[in-house]
Design a protein around this motif. Structure first.
Motif, PDB file in Angstrom:
ATOM      1  N   ALA A  51      12.099 -24.994 -45.936  1.00  0.00           N
ATOM      2  CA  ALA A  51      10.690 -25.200 -45.618  1.00  0.00           C
ATOM      3  C   ALA A  51      10.402 -24.886 -44.150  1.00  0.00           C
ATOM      4  CB  ALA A  51      10.265 -26.629 -45.952  1.00  0.00           C
ATOM      5  N   ALA A  52      11.327 -25.211 -43.259  1.00  0.00           N
ATOM      6  CA  ALA A  52      11.143 -24.921 -41.834  1.00  0.00           C
ATOM      7  C   ALA A  52      11.205 -23.419 -41.549  1.00  0.00           C
ATOM      8  CB  ALA A  52      12.201 -25.658 -41.012  1.00  0.00           C
ATOM      9  N   LEU A  53      11.993 -22.683 -42.324  1.00  0.00           N
ATOM     10  CA  LEU A  53      12.162 -21.246 -42.087  1.00  0.00           C
ATOM     11  C   LEU A  53      11.154 -20.381 -42.838  1.00  0.00           C
ATOM     12  CD1 LEU A  53      16.052 -21.115 -42.234  1.00  0.00           C
ATOM     13  CD2 LEU A  53      14.601 -20.949 -40.195  1.00  0.00           C
ATOM     14  N   THR A  54      10.548 -20.918 -43.877  1.00  0.00           N
ATOM     15  CA  THR A  54       9.626 -20.138 -44.708  1.00  0.00           C
ATOM     16  C   THR A  54       8.488 -19.485 -43.927  1.00  0.00           C
ATOM     17  OG1 THR A  54      10.166 -21.309 -46.739  1.00  0.00           O
ATOM     18  CG2 THR A  54       7.986 -20.320 -46.629  1.00  0.00           C
ATOM     19  N   PRO A  55       7.865 -20.158 -42.956  1.00  0.00           N
ATOM     20  CA  PRO A  55       6.759 -19.504 -42.241  1.00  0.00           C
ATOM     21  C   PRO A  55       7.171 -18.215 -41.518  1.00  0.00           C
ATOM     22  CG  PRO A  55       6.711 -21.860 -41.849  1.00  0.00           C
ATOM     23  CD  PRO A  55       8.001 -21.569 -42.554  1.00  0.00           C
ATOM     24  N   PHE A  56       8.450 -18.022 -41.285  1.00  0.00           N
ATOM     25  CA  PHE A  56       8.921 -16.823 -40.602  1.00  0.00           C
ATOM     26  C   PHE A  56       9.195 -15.662 -41.558  1.00  0.00           C
ATOM     27  CE2 PHE A  56      10.030 -20.477 -38.017  1.00  0.00           C
ATOM     28  CZ  PHE A  56       9.366 -20.147 -36.837  1.00  0.00           C
ATOM     29  N   MET A  57       9.125 -15.932 -42.856  1.00  0.00           N
ATOM     30  CA  MET A  57       9.318 -14.886 -43.869  1.00  0.00           C
ATOM     31  C   MET A  57       8.006 -14.133 -44.052  1.00  0.00           C
ATOM     32  SD  MET A  57      11.259 -16.612 -47.050  1.00  0.00           S
ATOM     33  CE  MET A  57      12.353 -17.974 -46.764  1.00  0.00           C
ATOM     34  N   PRO A  58       8.087 -12.819 -44.195  1.00  0.00           N
ATOM     35  CA  PRO A  58       6.846 -12.084 -44.466  1.00  0.00           C
ATOM     36  C   PRO A  58       6.308 -12.397 -45.858  1.00  0.00           C
ATOM     37  CG  PRO A  58       8.747 -10.617 -44.586  1.00  0.00           C
ATOM     38  CD  PRO A  58       9.257 -11.948 -44.121  1.00  0.00           C
ATOM     39  N   ARG A  59       5.027 -12.262 -46.000  1.00  0.00           N
ATOM     40  CA  ARG A  59       4.427 -12.386 -47.328  1.00  0.00           C
ATOM     41  C   ARG A  59       5.045 -11.303 -48.205  1.00  0.00           C
ATOM     42  NH1 ARG A  59       1.481 -16.759 -47.222  1.00  0.00           N
ATOM     43  NH2 ARG A  59       0.127 -17.069 -45.461  1.00  0.00           N
ATOM     44  N   ASN A  60       5.153 -11.562 -49.456  1.00  0.00           N
ATOM     45  CA  ASN A  60       5.777 -10.677 -50.447  1.00  0.00           C
ATOM     46  C   ASN A  60       7.298 -10.652 -50.366  1.00  0.00           C
ATOM     47  OD1 ASN A  60       3.336  -9.919 -51.705  1.00  0.00           O
ATOM     48  ND2 ASN A  60       2.963  -8.472 -50.048  1.00  0.00           N
ATOM     49  N   ALA A  61       7.901 -11.462 -49.501  1.00  0.00           N
ATOM     50  CA  ALA A  61       9.360 -11.583 -49.489  1.00  0.00           C
ATOM     51  C   ALA A  61       9.802 -12.313 -50.745  1.00  0.00           C
ATOM     52  CB  ALA A  61       9.831 -12.347 -48.250  1.00  0.00           C
ATOM     53  N   ILE A  62      10.992 -11.989 -51.197  1.00  0.00           N
ATOM     54  CA  ILE A  62      11.614 -12.680 -52.325  1.00  0.00           C
ATOM     55  C   ILE A  62      12.830 -13.401 -51.777  1.00  0.00           C
ATOM     56  CG2 ILE A  62      12.768 -12.444 -54.547  1.00  0.00           C
ATOM     57  CD1 ILE A  62      11.199  -9.740 -54.806  1.00  0.00           C
ATOM     58  N   CYS A  63      12.820 -14.707 -51.853  1.00  0.00           N
ATOM     59  CA  CYS A  63      13.941 -15.508 -51.355  1.00  0.00           C
ATOM     60  C   CYS A  63      14.815 -15.934 -52.526  1.00  0.00           C
ATOM     61  CB  CYS A  63      13.423 -16.736 -50.614  1.00  0.00           C
ATOM     62  SG  CYS A  63      14.739 -17.825 -50.031  1.00  0.00           S
ATOM     63  N   VAL A  64      16.072 -15.539 -52.475  1.00  0.00           N
ATOM     64  CA  VAL A  64      17.055 -16.020 -53.438  1.00  0.00           C
ATOM     65  C   VAL A  64      17.695 -17.236 -52.795  1.00  0.00           C
ATOM     66  CG1 VAL A  64      19.141 -15.481 -54.743  1.00  0.00           C
ATOM     67  CG2 VAL A  64      17.433 -13.684 -54.321  1.00  0.00           C
ATOM     68  N   GLY A  65      17.386 -18.407 -53.325  1.00  0.00           N
ATOM     69  CA  GLY A  65      17.881 -19.659 -52.763  1.00  0.00           C
ATOM     70  C   GLY A  65      18.920 -20.277 -53.679  1.00  0.00           C
ATOM     71  N   VAL A  66      20.140 -20.426 -53.153  1.00  0.00           N
ATOM     72  CA  VAL A  66      21.215 -20.975 -53.979  1.00  0.00           C
ATOM     73  C   VAL A  66      21.957 -22.066 -53.208  1.00  0.00           C
ATOM     74  CG1 VAL A  66      23.263 -20.489 -55.354  1.00  0.00           C
ATOM     75  CG2 VAL A  66      21.494 -18.739 -55.135  1.00  0.00           C
ATOM     76  N   VAL A  67      21.589 -23.294 -53.484  1.00  0.00           N
ATOM     77  CA  VAL A  67      22.326 -24.490 -53.082  1.00  0.00           C
ATOM     78  C   VAL A  67      22.356 -25.274 -54.380  1.00  0.00           C
ATOM     79  CG1 VAL A  67      22.391 -26.523 -51.597  1.00  0.00           C
ATOM     80  CG2 VAL A  67      21.391 -24.384 -50.734  1.00  0.00           C
ATOM     81  N   ASP A  68      23.447 -25.175 -55.113  1.00  0.00           N
ATOM     82  CA  ASP A  68      23.398 -25.537 -56.531  1.00  0.00           C
ATOM     83  C   ASP A  68      24.625 -26.314 -57.001  1.00  0.00           C
ATOM     84  OD1 ASP A  68      22.472 -25.632 -59.119  1.00  0.00           O
ATOM     85  OD2 ASP A  68      22.895 -23.527 -59.564  1.00  0.00           O
ATOM     86  N   PRO A  69      24.681 -27.604 -56.692  1.00  0.00           N
ATOM     87  CA  PRO A  69      25.819 -28.381 -57.171  1.00  0.00           C
ATOM     88  C   PRO A  69      25.860 -28.502 -58.692  1.00  0.00           C
ATOM     89  CG  PRO A  69      24.180 -29.820 -56.177  1.00  0.00           C
ATOM     90  CD  PRO A  69      23.738 -28.402 -55.914  1.00  0.00           C
ATOM     91  N   GLY A  70      24.757 -28.192 -59.376  1.00  0.00           N
ATOM     92  CA  GLY A  70      24.703 -28.333 -60.829  1.00  0.00           C
ATOM     93  C   GLY A  70      24.841 -27.020 -61.574  1.00  0.00           C
ATOM     94  N   VAL A  71      25.412 -25.991 -60.924  1.00  0.00           N
ATOM     95  CA  VAL A  71      25.538 -24.694 -61.595  1.00  0.00           C
ATOM     96  C   VAL A  71      26.248 -24.870 -62.933  1.00  0.00           C
ATOM     97  CG1 VAL A  71      27.722 -24.001 -60.507  1.00  0.00           C
ATOM     98  CG2 VAL A  71      26.137 -22.259 -61.310  1.00  0.00           C
ATOM     99  N   GLY A  72      25.697 -24.246 -63.948  1.00  0.00           N
ATOM    100  CA  GLY A  72      26.257 -24.379 -65.284  1.00  0.00           C
ATOM    101  C   GLY A  72      25.777 -25.623 -66.019  1.00  0.00           C
ATOM    102  N   GLY A  73      25.002 -26.469 -65.334  1.00  0.00           N
ATOM    103  CA  GLY A  73      24.500 -27.701 -65.933  1.00  0.00           C
ATOM    104  C   GLY A  73      23.121 -27.510 -66.536  1.00  0.00           C
TER     105      GLY A  73
END
Length: 127
Positions: A51-73
């Motif tokens: 959330a703190a870094l999002t304002p620095f992303m250009p509009r139309n950016a696609i962020c792949v966010g992976v912090v996933d302790p439940g992968v496969g769940g």
């Protein structure tokens, strides 16, 4: 622009695997390594940092966010469109603060699954 945000670690071979898949699927895309040092499996810390870094992303950016302790769940993969930026990853709270702060928001579950979906690396295979 594709922005990568993970807890993989900067020197991780997982970052390289994700970047290789992106090079195959979107060879002309600009890929930016925003952060790979989110504390391991700490979705809450990741949500605040993203959330703190999002304002620095250009509009139309696609962020792949992976912090996933439940992968496969049981958590679902989602696409969140927030104020012109897209976030793709697990529905585990990582995008919650970004979504809460957005003026224009849409959330969709990702139903598509690739033929070769591993049980433990959805960052490369699904997102």
């Amino acid at each position: 622009m594709i922005v990568l945000f993970t807890d993989f670690g900067r020197q991780s071979l997982y970052v390289g695997q994700v970047r290789m898949k992106l090079a195959e699927l979107a060879p002309d895309a600009t890929v930016v390594d925003l952060c790979h040092d989110v504390p391991n499996y700490d979705v809450r810390a990741g949500a605040h940092l993203l959330a703190a870094l999002t304002p620095f992303m250009p509009r139309n950016a696609i962020c792949v966010g992976v912090v996933d302790p439940g992968v496969g769940g049981p958590r679902e993969p989602v696409l969140v469109r927030a104020d012109g930026r897209c976030f793709v990853g697990p529905d585990n709270g990582l995008f919650a603060i970004v979504a809460r702060r957005a003026r224009d928001i849409a959330v969709r579950r990702i139903d598509w699954r690739p033929a070769g979906l591993s049980n433990s690396f959805h960052g490369r295979d699904l997102f």
